[in-house]
Design a protein around this motif. Structure first.
Motif, PDB file in Angstrom:
ATOM      1  N   GLU A 137      19.300  61.681  19.684  1.00  0.00           N
ATOM      2  CA  GLU A 137      18.609  60.577  19.012  1.00  0.00           C
ATOM      3  C   GLU A 137      17.334  61.064  18.307  1.00  0.00           C
ATOM      4  O   GLU A 137      17.089  60.759  17.133  1.00  0.00           O
ATOM      5  CB  GLU A 137      18.254  59.521  20.065  1.00  0.00           C
ATOM      6  N   VAL A 138      16.557  61.860  19.020  1.00  0.00           N
ATOM      7  CA  VAL A 138      15.299  62.361  18.465  1.00  0.00           C
ATOM      8  C   VAL A 138      15.572  63.320  17.302  1.00  0.00           C
ATOM      9  O   VAL A 138      14.928  63.262  16.256  1.00  0.00           O
ATOM     10  CB  VAL A 138      14.445  63.033  19.563  1.00  0.00           C
ATOM     11  N   LEU A 139      16.579  64.199  17.480  1.00  0.00           N
ATOM     12  CA  LEU A 139      16.897  65.158  16.419  1.00  0.00           C
ATOM     13  C   LEU A 139      17.278  64.433  15.140  1.00  0.00           C
ATOM     14  O   LEU A 139      16.836  64.800  14.040  1.00  0.00           O
ATOM     15  CB  LEU A 139      18.030  66.093  16.865  1.00  0.00           C
ATOM     16  N   THR A 140      18.092  63.369  15.256  1.00  0.00           N
ATOM     17  CA  THR A 140      18.500  62.590  14.092  1.00  0.00           C
ATOM     18  C   THR A 140      17.269  61.976  13.431  1.00  0.00           C
ATOM     19  O   THR A 140      17.100  62.054  12.213  1.00  0.00           O
ATOM     20  CB  THR A 140      19.469  61.454  14.518  1.00  0.00           C
ATOM     21  N   GLU A 141      16.418  61.413  14.254  1.00  0.00           N
ATOM     22  CA  GLU A 141      15.228  60.766  13.699  1.00  0.00           C
ATOM     23  C   GLU A 141      14.316  61.756  12.982  1.00  0.00           C
ATOM     24  O   GLU A 141      13.730  61.440  11.943  1.00  0.00           O
ATOM     25  CB  GLU A 141      14.468  60.080  14.823  1.00  0.00           C
ATOM     26  N   LEU A 142      14.202  62.957  13.516  1.00  0.00           N
ATOM     27  CA  LEU A 142      13.321  63.947  12.889  1.00  0.00           C
ATOM     28  C   LEU A 142      14.035  64.714  11.772  1.00  0.00           C
ATOM     29  O   LEU A 142      13.437  65.551  11.099  1.00  0.00           O
ATOM     30  CB  LEU A 142      12.782  64.925  13.939  1.00  0.00           C
ATOM     31  N   GLY A 143      15.320  64.429  11.591  1.00  0.00           N
ATOM     32  CA  GLY A 143      16.073  65.043  10.498  1.00  0.00           C
ATOM     33  C   GLY A 143      16.316  66.532  10.672  1.00  0.00           C
ATOM     34  O   GLY A 143      16.298  67.290   9.705  1.00  0.00           O
ATOM     35  N   VAL A 144      16.525  66.971  11.917  1.00  0.00           N
ATOM     36  CA  VAL A 144      16.855  68.382  12.150  1.00  0.00           C
ATOM     37  C   VAL A 144      18.094  68.483  13.040  1.00  0.00           C
ATOM     38  O   VAL A 144      18.434  67.541  13.756  1.00  0.00           O
ATOM     39  CB  VAL A 144      15.706  69.167  12.837  1.00  0.00           C
ATOM     40  N   GLN A 145      18.750  69.642  12.969  1.00  0.00           N
ATOM     41  CA  GLN A 145      19.916  69.847  13.823  1.00  0.00           C
ATOM     42  C   GLN A 145      19.590  70.867  14.898  1.00  0.00           C
ATOM     43  O   GLN A 145      18.776  71.756  14.689  1.00  0.00           O
ATOM     44  CB  GLN A 145      21.086  70.330  12.965  1.00  0.00           C
ATOM     45  N   ARG A 146      20.285  70.721  16.021  1.00  0.00           N
ATOM     46  CA  ARG A 146      20.013  71.580  17.181  1.00  0.00           C
ATOM     47  C   ARG A 146      20.115  73.062  16.815  1.00  0.00           C
ATOM     48  O   ARG A 146      19.279  73.862  17.234  1.00  0.00           O
ATOM     49  CB  ARG A 146      20.987  71.220  18.308  1.00  0.00           C
ATOM     50  N   ASN A 147      21.133  73.421  15.995  1.00  0.00           N
ATOM     51  CA  ASN A 147      21.336  74.844  15.692  1.00  0.00           C
ATOM     52  C   ASN A 147      20.327  75.410  14.679  1.00  0.00           C
ATOM     53  O   ASN A 147      20.313  76.597  14.397  1.00  0.00           O
ATOM     54  CB  ASN A 147      22.777  75.103  15.237  1.00  0.00           C
ATOM     55  N   GLU A 148      19.488  74.541  14.119  1.00  0.00           N
ATOM     56  CA  GLU A 148      18.410  75.030  13.235  1.00  0.00           C
ATOM     57  C   GLU A 148      17.179  75.416  14.041  1.00  0.00           C
ATOM     58  O   GLU A 148      16.219  75.936  13.484  1.00  0.00           O
ATOM     59  CB  GLU A 148      17.946  73.927  12.278  1.00  0.00           C
ATOM     60  N   LEU A 149      17.175  75.051  15.327  1.00  0.00           N
ATOM     61  CA  LEU A 149      15.948  75.201  16.104  1.00  0.00           C
ATOM     62  C   LEU A 149      15.943  76.470  16.941  1.00  0.00           C
ATOM     63  O   LEU A 149      16.938  76.843  17.541  1.00  0.00           O
ATOM     64  CB  LEU A 149      15.763  73.992  17.037  1.00  0.00           C
ATOM     65  N   GLU A 150      14.793  77.106  16.948  1.00  0.00           N
ATOM     66  CA  GLU A 150      14.590  78.248  17.829  1.00  0.00           C
ATOM     67  C   GLU A 150      13.640  77.832  18.937  1.00  0.00           C
ATOM     68  O   GLU A 150      12.892  76.876  18.777  1.00  0.00           O
ATOM     69  CB  GLU A 150      13.926  79.378  17.053  1.00  0.00           C
ATOM     70  N   SER A 151      13.640  78.572  20.032  1.00  0.00           N
ATOM     71  CA  SER A 151      12.747  78.182  21.121  1.00  0.00           C
ATOM     72  C   SER A 151      11.730  79.279  21.421  1.00  0.00           C
ATOM     73  O   SER A 151      11.945  80.448  21.073  1.00  0.00           O
ATOM     74  CB  SER A 151      13.554  77.873  22.377  1.00  0.00           C
TER      75      SER A 151
END
Ligand code: ATP
Ligand code: MG
Length: 409
Positions: free
Chosen positions: A250-264
């Motif tokens: 839900e949060v990812l959709t709202e912030l307009g990003v996808q899980r696989n674009e994110l690094e940790s």
């Protein structure tokens, strides 16, 4: 008088501090070991530290930067009590150990219980009931630097997570959502300036964090560091940075990003800002009369910075294998002065007299190598060496701690 005091204190042989060869065995983080070995802090017990003259100076310099930036956006400094009356905490349902497991409590000799403040939403809200009556009394922005007590399950990473620590806590009291939002943004910007001035601006991100009851998100300020307890997630240009606890579809959709674009990355929370709305003002009945004579609960926000944690994070982040490396803005002194040989010592002493307050003069009767090693451990931004040899060439040597680069002046 103060200059005189500083002058006496900051000749190395006159302070009680000594650099130590080792740190307590249970102190695993490198920065924490150096803070102890270099004489900035002393460990009383797990999660409880003393700040020694050098460490106190770092804390005071961090506080000065925060104070300047908060005063500039119209905040007023106070100093509240640490001993807590249970009443307001009972009203907000935070006295119960089941609800707030980090309380330290104590008994009054005359009977009854007191708490040692873990934070100050309740007492500040209660206090302002004496001063806020109408819309004309708002807004109010109060902050303090104060010792907080928390019975944390685990103390960690030296002064980064302790049971007694220094926090800057700011509370805002506004008449409307709009007024609250405007101030909230002013704090976001003030925090960005603070972290930049502290030397950690580039590695400190404002993250989306879980918001609690009333607002969707709160914001945290997270500084990248391997010894951090938190994990943050960010996209390529780091325009979206979020905490682990809000990493969901839900949060990812709202912030307009996808899980696989994110690094940790590992990070430490150095501050946070919350919209509280009426969470504390409603149960504690802090309200005001508007222009039409109607009563409303005051709208609140709270804004923390972990002052002693920031010191720990900076120590940890910039340390190298030889010791601490302080950013100039918070270093206890700018220059570590070493004189070598008879004339060198004389010249160093003369310079020191003219610059008390920004120079730490190592006048000890030790081999140059030992002084060099201590200068690296203590981590002041510059080392100035004057010796019989450099004087023969009418010069001295200035070494930058962070780069190791030496210039002949
Ligand atoms: P954390 O998640 O790290 O426990 P928190 O959510 O409890 O932090 P607050 O109660 O909002 O944090 O405190 C404000 C700031 O005080 C935090 O952002 C952090 O920098 C610092 N802080 C919190 N707990 C500690 C602690 N035990 N020791 C040192 N600093 C702390
Ligand atoms: Mg906590």
């Amino acid at each position: 008088c103060f200059a005189e005091f500083e002058h006496l204190l900051w000749i190395f042989s006159k302070t009680f501090i000594k650099t130590l060869r080792s740190a307590p065995k249970d102190e695993t983080a490198r920065g924490a070991q150096f803070l102890i070995r270099a004489g900035y802090a002393h460990k009383e017990l797990a999660g409880v530290y003393d700040y020694l003259p050098l460490g106190l100076r770092v804390l005071e310099r961090i506080k000065s930067i925060i104070r300047e930036e908060l005063n500039a956006i119209g905040c007023e400094e106070v100093l509240m009590s640490t001993l807590q009356n249970p009443d307001p905490w009972i009203k907000t349902d935070r006295w119960d150990i089941e609800k707030m497991d980090i309380w330290f409590r104590t008994q009054l000799a005359a009977g009854g219980e007191l708490g040692l403040a873990p934070t100050h939403e309740e007492p500040i809200t209660n206090l302002l009931k004496s001063y806020i009556k109408s819309y004309k009394d708002l807004p109010v922005y109060t902050y303090q630097f104060q010792t907080k007590f928390r019975n944390e399950l685990r103390a960690k990473s030296g002064i980064m997570r302790t049971r007694e620590f220094i926090m800057k806590d700011l509370y805002s009291f506004s008449a409307s959502d709009e007024e609250h939002e405007t101030f909230y943004h002013a704090v976001e910007q003030a925090y960005a300036r603070i972290y930049t001035r502290l030397g950690i601006g580039e590695d400190t991100y404002q993250t989306f964090a879980s918001g609690g009851v009333f607002s969707k998100y709160s914001h945290e300020f997270q500084t990248l560091t391997d010894v951090g307890e938190d994990t943050i997630y960010y996209n390529a240009d780091r325009s979206v940075v979020l905490n682990e606890e809000v990493l969901n579809d839900e949060v990812l959709t709202e912030l307009g990003v996808q899980r696989n674009e994110l690094e940790s990355a590992k990070a430490a929370e150095v501050g946070n800002i919350f919209t509280l709305k009426t969470k504390y003002s409603a149960p504690l009945d802090l309200s005001f009369t508007d222009r039409d004579g109607e009563r409303h609960p005051v709208l609140m926000g709270c804004y923390g910075i972990g002052v002693s944690r920031v010191m720990g994070v900076i120590a940890e982040k910039f340390a190298d294998e030889k010791g601490l490396v302080w950013p100039e803005s918070i270093a206890p002194f700018k220059v570590y002065l070493i004189g070598i040989g008879e004339k060198g010592m004389q010249q160093a002493g003369a310079w020191y007299q003219g610059h008390a307050g920004s120079i730490f003069f190592d006048d000890r009767d030790l081999r140059p190598g030992e002084k060099f090693a201590d200068s690296e451990l203590i981590g002041l931004p510059y080392r100035l060496v004057v010796s019989d040899k450099t004087l023969a060439a009418d010069s001295c040597e200035l070494t930058t701690r962070a780069t190791g680069e030496t210039k002949i002046l």
